[in-house]
Write an enzyme that holds these catalytic residues in place. Sequence first.
Site, short mmCIF file in Angstrom:
data_model
loop_
_atom_site.label_atom_id
_atom_site.label_comp_id
_atom_site.label_asym_id
_atom_site.label_seq_id
_atom_site.Cartn_x
_atom_site.Cartn_y
_atom_site.Cartn_z
N CYS A 103 0.83 -1.22 0.00
CA CYS A 103 0.00 0.00 0.00
C CYS A 103 0.86 1.26 0.00
O CYS A 103 0.51 2.26 -0.63
CB CYS A 103 -0.88 0.04 1.24
SG CYS A 103 -2.02 -1.31 1.36
C1 BEZ Z 1 0.62 -4.67 1.87
O1 BEZ Z 1 0.04 -3.62 1.56
O2 BEZ Z 1 1.81 -4.78 1.76
C2 BEZ Z 1 -0.17 -5.83 2.41
C3 BEZ Z 1 -1.33 -5.62 3.12
C4 BEZ Z 1 -2.02 -6.70 3.61
C5 BEZ Z 1 -1.57 -7.97 3.40
C6 BEZ Z 1 -0.41 -8.17 2.65
C7 BEZ Z 1 0.31 -7.09 2.15
#
Ligand code: BEZ
Length: 219
Positions: free
Chosen positions: A45
């Site tokens: 994200c």
């Molecule tokens: C991420 O944004 O890196 C992420 C968020 C939730 C689960 C796995 C990755």
Amino acid sequence: MAIRIGDVAPDFTAETTQGTINFHEWLGDSWGILFSHPKDFTPVCTTELGMAAKLKPEFEKRNVKILGLSVDPLESHKEWEKDIEETQGAEVNFPMIADPERKVATLYDMIHPNASDTFTVRSVYIVGPDKKVKLVLTYPASVGRNFAELLRVIDALQMAENYQVATPANWKPGEDVIISLAVSNEEAKDKFPAGWKEVKPYLRLTPSPDKQKSETKTA
Ligand code: BEZ
């Protein structure tokens, strides 16, 4: 219930990093892109928000407003934004919904319990100025979205809305488009003065209408 293409995008009022927003009012006459992030301070994200911030001028050129969502509270978003600026070299320059009660996430079916009870999936909703849903995409948490593809699809949607055309596989702006089946050859002569290549009666390719001479806009 799932939100489908052609539905009116559900309206809501929510707290964001840029104040309280009523979705439909905030959209005004613009297009909108609403996307969810599973959680604050997560690596994928972080890169996505940095990329969206860098590409904001490209979205603006297309009259598209950006709205992010994560189910964490406002204070958390504000702390996270500092990390995004530090690590991605871009200030988050669009509102991020704080949705700790998961009201918007539930309204937009962004939580898929068989994937996770708490994280949202990576949803994307593109909404037109008529407030109708034009595109729905769902990615799992582990896969970052391709923002170049989101811009490409907006170009294709706007091309289809402005002219009676569709876009072929892997189409990019400037390339030939497909004349809608709803347009007869007689009508096509006026609408597409550059002519077309009839591969089959149902597959007529014409140069990008915005580059053809006469005014072919339908709206
Ligand atoms: C991420 O944004 O890196 C992420 C968020 C939730 C689960 C796995 C990755």
